[in-house]
Design a protein around this motif. Structure first.
Motif, short mmCIF file in Angstrom:
data_model
loop_
_atom_site.label_atom_id
_atom_site.label_comp_id
_atom_site.label_asym_id
_atom_site.label_seq_id
_atom_site.Cartn_x
_atom_site.Cartn_y
_atom_site.Cartn_z
N ASP A 169 31.45 25.47 18.87
CA ASP A 169 32.12 25.49 19.93
C ASP A 169 33.82 25.29 19.14
N LEU A 170 34.41 26.42 19.23
CA LEU A 170 35.70 26.09 18.59
C LEU A 170 36.67 25.16 19.14
N ARG A 171 36.57 25.43 20.53
CA ARG A 171 37.61 24.42 21.19
C ARG A 171 37.48 22.97 21.20
N VAL A 172 35.93 22.41 20.94
CA VAL A 172 35.93 21.14 20.70
C VAL A 172 36.37 20.78 19.30
N VAL A 173 35.93 21.63 18.30
CA VAL A 173 36.54 21.45 16.80
C VAL A 173 38.22 21.18 16.74
N TYR A 174 38.77 22.02 17.65
CA TYR A 174 40.40 22.06 17.65
C TYR A 174 40.80 20.64 18.08
N GLN A 175 40.16 20.30 18.99
CA GLN A 175 40.51 18.82 19.54
C GLN A 175 40.46 17.75 18.57
N LEU A 176 39.32 17.98 17.94
CA LEU A 176 38.98 16.69 16.98
C LEU A 176 39.23 16.78 15.39
N CYS A 177 39.46 17.82 14.95
CA CYS A 177 39.36 18.03 13.59
C CYS A 177 40.75 18.26 12.76
N ASP A 178 41.06 17.84 11.51
CA ASP A 178 41.95 18.22 10.62
C ASP A 178 42.11 19.37 10.27
N ARG A 179 40.91 19.77 9.51
CA ARG A 179 40.91 21.31 8.88
C ARG A 179 39.35 21.86 9.30
N VAL A 180 39.13 23.08 9.10
CA VAL A 180 37.90 23.77 9.49
C VAL A 180 37.67 24.56 8.49
N ILE A 181 36.28 24.77 8.40
CA ILE A 181 35.61 25.70 7.57
C ILE A 181 34.75 26.58 8.45
N VAL A 182 34.91 27.97 8.02
CA VAL A 182 34.19 28.93 8.89
C VAL A 182 33.26 29.30 7.94
N LEU A 183 31.93 29.33 8.45
CA LEU A 183 30.66 29.79 7.66
C LEU A 183 29.99 31.03 8.50
N ARG A 184 30.03 31.92 7.50
CA ARG A 184 29.03 33.29 7.89
C ARG A 184 28.26 33.71 6.94
N ASP A 185 26.77 33.64 7.45
CA ASP A 185 26.00 34.10 6.47
C ASP A 185 25.63 33.26 5.17
N GLY A 186 26.07 32.07 5.13
CA GLY A 186 25.82 31.39 3.91
C GLY A 186 26.94 31.44 2.98
#
Length: 247
Positions: free
Chosen positions: A199-216
């Motif tokens: 859930d990208l909306r939840v991540v935006y509420q809480l996180c400082d940085r984000v890592i997007v993982l696709r197929d390992g």
């Protein structure tokens, strides 16, 4: 900022299931050279579709799966997991005090009174009155159970928590309360958190940085505002659009 965790070029593969006894077992690459850091006191989101390797990566970090290659460097003792389902992650036959004290019985020399004092403190930190110590999980709501899971994760005073979809089984109102609790605990205890979610909306509420993982593979990582407002990878743009977030 000092790093509490360093993940260096981690690769993991699993044997493919055989259809018949005559089939040769191939190996499926699940993580294909993943590298990132988490700093002290930082909350980092890990997002991606189901099957992209998020939960496998969490298990590698905790030492539950040995990578084929690469390196995990911890600068914290006893990193802990908060699981997705508060209904199945607590022993239904035990009371909350027994559940919370279990890691202390196994890993410390604290006596019964000392263990109980810490259990009360951690339960209160997680937002529950100590009267809940003597209840079984079946007597608690979903949100209360998740608070017990969070209290359990704090019993050994970790500096790193891995939260694997910790609010996805809860309704929206309780989700907001648990997210606020995690944010407050990060600030008051100086915790670092790897927050795994689809859930990208939840991540935006809480996180400082984000890592997007696709197929390992890490498709993109960076500051949460930068990635959400100016995504560089087409896959990140697709995830944001699917979540209804305007990039």
């Amino acid at each position: 900022m000092n790093n509490i965790l360093e993940v260096k070029d981690v690769k993991v593969s699993f044997p493919e299931e055989r259809r018949t006894i005559f089939d040769k077992r191939k190996r499926i690459d699940v993580l294909k050279g993943v590298s990132f850091n988490i700093g002290e006191g930082e909350i980092v989101g890990l997002v991606g579709e189901s099957g992209c390797g998020k939960s496998t990566l969490a298990k590698v970090i905790l030492g539950l799966i040995k990578p084929d290659s690469g390196e995990i460097i911890h600068r914290s003792r006893h990193p802990q997991m908060i699981f997705q389902d508060p209904y199945s992650s607590l022993n239904p036959s035990k009371t909350v005090d027994f559940i919370l004290e279990e890691p202390l019985r196994n890993l410390t020399d604290l006596n019964k009174e000392e263990r109980l004092i810490r259990a009360k403190e951690r339960l209160i930190q997680a937002g529950l009155d100590d009267k809940y110590l003597y209840r079984k999980p079946s007597e608690l709501s979903g949100g209360q159970r998740q608070r017990v899971c969070i209290a359990e994760s704090l019993m050994m005073d970790p500096k790193l928590l891995i939260a694997d979809e910790p609010v996805s089984a809860l309704d929206v109102t309780i989700q907001a309360q648990i997210l606020k609790l995690l944010d407050d605990l990060q600030e008051s205890l100086g915790l670092s958190i790897l927050f795994i979610s689809h859930d990208l909306r939840v991540v935006y509420q809480l996180c400082d940085r984000v890592i997007v993982l696709r197929d390992g593979v890490i498709a993109e990582q960076g500051d949460i505002d930068e990635v959400y407002r100016h995504p560089k990878h087409e896959y990140t743009k697709e995830l944001l659009e699917a979540s209804g977030i305007v990039s």
